[in-house]
Design an enzyme around this catalytic site. Sequence first.
Site, PDB file in Angstrom:
ATOM      1  CG  MET A   1     -11.703  -2.521   5.181  1.00 13.13           C
ATOM      2  SD  MET A   1     -10.136  -2.024   4.454  1.00 13.13           S
ATOM      3  CE  MET A   1      -9.266  -1.284   5.832  1.00 13.13           C
TER       4      MET A   1
ATOM      5  CG  MET B   1     -11.124   3.396   2.099  1.00 13.76           C
ATOM      6  SD  MET B   1      -9.638   3.365   3.107  1.00 13.76           S
ATOM      7  CE  MET B   1      -8.420   3.396   1.831  1.00 13.76           C
TER       8      MET B   1
ATOM      9  CB  SER C   1      -0.894   0.007   1.238  1.00  9.81           C
ATOM     10  OG  SER C   1      -1.413   1.305   1.419  1.00  9.81           O
TER      11      SER C   1
END
Length: 225
Positions: free
Chosen positions: A136, A67, A7
């Site tokens: 998540m 998101m 990420s």
Amino acid sequence: MNILSPSILSADFKNLSSQLKILEELGVAYLHIDVMDGMFVPSISFGMPVIKSIREDCNMIFDVHLMIENPERYIDDFVNSGADIIVVHAEAVKHLDSTINKIKSCGKQCGIAICPATPINNIIHLLPFIDMVLVMSVNPGFGGQKMIPYTLDKIRHLRKIKDENSFKYDIEVDGGINADTITDVLDAGANIIVMGSAIFKENFEENTKKYLEVLKMHIYENNME
Ligand code: DX5
Ligand code: ZN
């Protein structure tokens, strides 16, 4: 196949391009790109122009984690920016079925993310049609948090449903994955492993090599493909 998806939220943005080059040279196939809007999550990260710019000299598969509220407004923009996999949050979309159809009609892979407290049942009817479920394992919004242990049950459950029905979706896990938690999420059945701080803190080349090896060994030890 087990896949590492670093990420870039934890990357060194002033050296982003050279860091991505190194990841690619080390054989990293996926890149996890966290887009935050300050509404769905408290923080704001980056958006289309950044993705478009890194797309120019990067061949990794762009795994774009949106998101953002009502991400259906921006599917075309993210397609045009170079996303390969578009992941929307079940909690942020009004009409999830039409949104996944929109992503698929653009020829892109489609993923649905669920926050820790969101039950799998909320997306159960869509599981035959999607390419990825993103579980998540922290509340979305920030890197460097601790994994929430009960999310392992959700991974196990999704894996069971997948195996019993021969569904095709990958199971991606995101948040708090590090040396202490990676084996647990792999054992539970996740196969795409997002890692932010564990990859980019300190010596990121060494970290990348180490975790690529962990993923390879896990397949070998479990006689998986
Ligand atoms: C959190 C993001 C993650 C984050 C993970 O909301 O979705 O992708 O970068 O960071 P770590 O691996 O540090 O928990
Ligand atoms: Zn993410």
